[in-house]
Design a protein around this motif. Structure first.
Motif, short mmCIF file in Angstrom:
data_model
loop_
_atom_site.label_atom_id
_atom_site.label_comp_id
_atom_site.label_asym_id
_atom_site.label_seq_id
_atom_site.Cartn_x
_atom_site.Cartn_y
_atom_site.Cartn_z
N TYR A 125 6.16 103.06 -18.51
CA TYR A 125 5.22 104.06 -17.99
C TYR A 125 3.94 104.09 -18.81
CZ TYR A 125 8.90 106.07 -15.02
OH TYR A 125 9.86 106.29 -14.06
N ALA A 126 4.06 104.00 -20.13
CA ALA A 126 2.89 104.03 -20.99
C ALA A 126 1.96 102.85 -20.67
CB ALA A 126 3.31 103.99 -22.47
N GLU A 127 2.52 101.69 -20.48
CA GLU A 127 1.71 100.50 -20.16
C GLU A 127 1.02 100.66 -18.81
OE1 GLU A 127 -0.14 97.02 -20.96
OE2 GLU A 127 1.12 98.17 -22.33
N ILE A 128 1.75 101.14 -17.82
CA ILE A 128 1.16 101.37 -16.49
C ILE A 128 0.02 102.37 -16.57
CG2 ILE A 128 1.63 102.36 -14.21
CD1 ILE A 128 4.51 101.18 -14.48
N LEU A 129 0.22 103.46 -17.29
CA LEU A 129 -0.80 104.50 -17.40
C LEU A 129 -2.03 104.01 -18.17
CD1 LEU A 129 1.58 107.50 -18.00
CD2 LEU A 129 -0.08 107.35 -16.13
N ARG A 130 -1.82 103.25 -19.23
CA ARG A 130 -2.96 102.71 -19.98
C ARG A 130 -3.79 101.76 -19.12
NH1 ARG A 130 1.14 102.14 -24.28
NH2 ARG A 130 0.86 103.91 -25.68
N LYS A 131 -3.12 100.89 -18.38
CA LYS A 131 -3.83 99.95 -17.50
C LYS A 131 -4.58 100.70 -16.40
CE LYS A 131 -0.93 95.88 -18.15
NZ LYS A 131 0.08 94.99 -17.53
N SER A 132 -3.93 101.72 -15.85
CA SER A 132 -4.57 102.53 -14.80
C SER A 132 -5.81 103.22 -15.34
CB SER A 132 -3.57 103.55 -14.27
OG SER A 132 -4.18 104.35 -13.29
N ARG A 133 -5.73 103.71 -16.55
CA ARG A 133 -6.88 104.38 -17.16
C ARG A 133 -8.04 103.41 -17.39
NH1 ARG A 133 -8.62 106.30 -22.55
NH2 ARG A 133 -9.69 108.26 -22.18
N ILE A 134 -7.72 102.20 -17.82
CA ILE A 134 -8.76 101.17 -18.03
C ILE A 134 -9.42 100.84 -16.69
CG2 ILE A 134 -9.12 98.73 -18.62
CD1 ILE A 134 -6.93 99.15 -20.80
N MET A 135 -8.61 100.65 -15.63
CA MET A 135 -9.14 100.34 -14.31
C MET A 135 -10.02 101.48 -13.80
SD MET A 135 -8.17 97.32 -13.78
CE MET A 135 -8.58 97.07 -12.09
N LYS A 136 -9.56 102.70 -13.99
CA LYS A 136 -10.33 103.87 -13.54
C LYS A 136 -11.67 103.95 -14.29
CE LYS A 136 -10.04 108.84 -13.03
NZ LYS A 136 -9.34 110.06 -13.32
N ASN A 137 -11.66 103.69 -15.59
CA ASN A 137 -12.89 103.72 -16.38
C ASN A 137 -13.87 102.63 -15.97
OD1 ASN A 137 -12.11 105.97 -17.80
ND2 ASN A 137 -11.34 104.82 -19.56
N LYS A 138 -13.36 101.47 -15.55
CA LYS A 138 -14.22 100.36 -15.10
C LYS A 138 -14.91 100.72 -13.79
CE LYS A 138 -11.98 96.45 -17.32
NZ LYS A 138 -11.29 95.17 -17.13
N LYS A 139 -14.20 101.47 -12.93
CA LYS A 139 -14.78 101.87 -11.65
C LYS A 139 -15.88 102.91 -11.82
CE LYS A 139 -10.71 100.95 -8.85
NZ LYS A 139 -9.68 101.53 -8.00
N ASN A 140 -15.77 103.73 -12.85
CA ASN A 140 -16.75 104.81 -13.05
C ASN A 140 -17.92 104.35 -13.82
OD1 ASN A 140 -15.11 106.57 -11.70
ND2 ASN A 140 -14.10 107.31 -13.53
#
Length: 182
Positions: free
Chosen positions: A167-182
């Motif tokens: 879960y930690a890995e999934i959440l970290r990757k999701s956060r990176i992807m979200k930050n790239k979009k913004n």
């Protein structure tokens, strides 16, 4: 008699030291998870069902990551099996789980006049199980349980920690992807 007292003291002494060390560790752990829970500056990321699950339970599922700066400090897993809700909070420090709190809540049973089970009342939950798990250096140092889980299962420390790491890995990757979009 004096020799017996000395022997008993020598045998018990290591356990007294271990117990004191565990108690000190648990106090530090409690202080840290209370600090995390009282923080008002954590940033949240929510992922639903298919964003992280291969098999989706009847009521769905969600994981929420709580970030302090760039560090993931808490993960909340919410699962909705047909009979109720299971919630697990994982607390992390330096990327490692140090505490987890799990609750299993069951929907209230509804019976007819003859005592025959009819259905669940999904508006009312009953707490059936609470588990508190204290970790130090990837090892379970104390487990406190209240109630019984609805389905007998053995707590498997390595599987529990592996799930938190996934879960930690999934959440970290999701956060990176979200930050790239913004």
């Amino acid at each position: 008699m004096k020799n017996i007292k000395l022997l008993i003291f020598v045998l018990i002494w290591p356990f007294i030291g271990i117990s004191q060390n565990i108690d000190e560790s648990i106090l530090k752990i409690r202080k840290e998870f209370q600090r995390i829970n009282s923080s008002t500056t954590l940033k949240k990321i929510n992922l639903n069902n298919e964003e992280f699950m291969e098999y989706i339970p009847d009521g769905g599922g969600q994981i929420t990551g709580f970030f302090e700066s760039d560090h993931l400090v808490k993960i909340t897993e919410w699962m909705g099996p047909s009979y109720g809700v299971i919630i697990t909070d994982y607390y992390l420090k330096d990327g490692d789980v140090f505490f987890a709190y799990q609750r299993e809540n069951k929907f209230k049973d509804v019976f007819d006049e003859s005592g025959e089970w009819m259905h669940f009342d999904t508006s009312k939950l009953e707490i059936k199980f609470e588990g508190r798990y204290y970790f130090e250096n990837y090892k379970l140092i104390k487990e406190l349980n209240k109630g019984k889980p609805l389905f007998e299962r053995t707590f498997k420390e390595t599987e529990f920690l592996e799930q938190a790491n996934i879960y930690a890995e999934i959440l970290r990757k999701s956060r990176i992807m979200k930050n790239k979009k913004n």
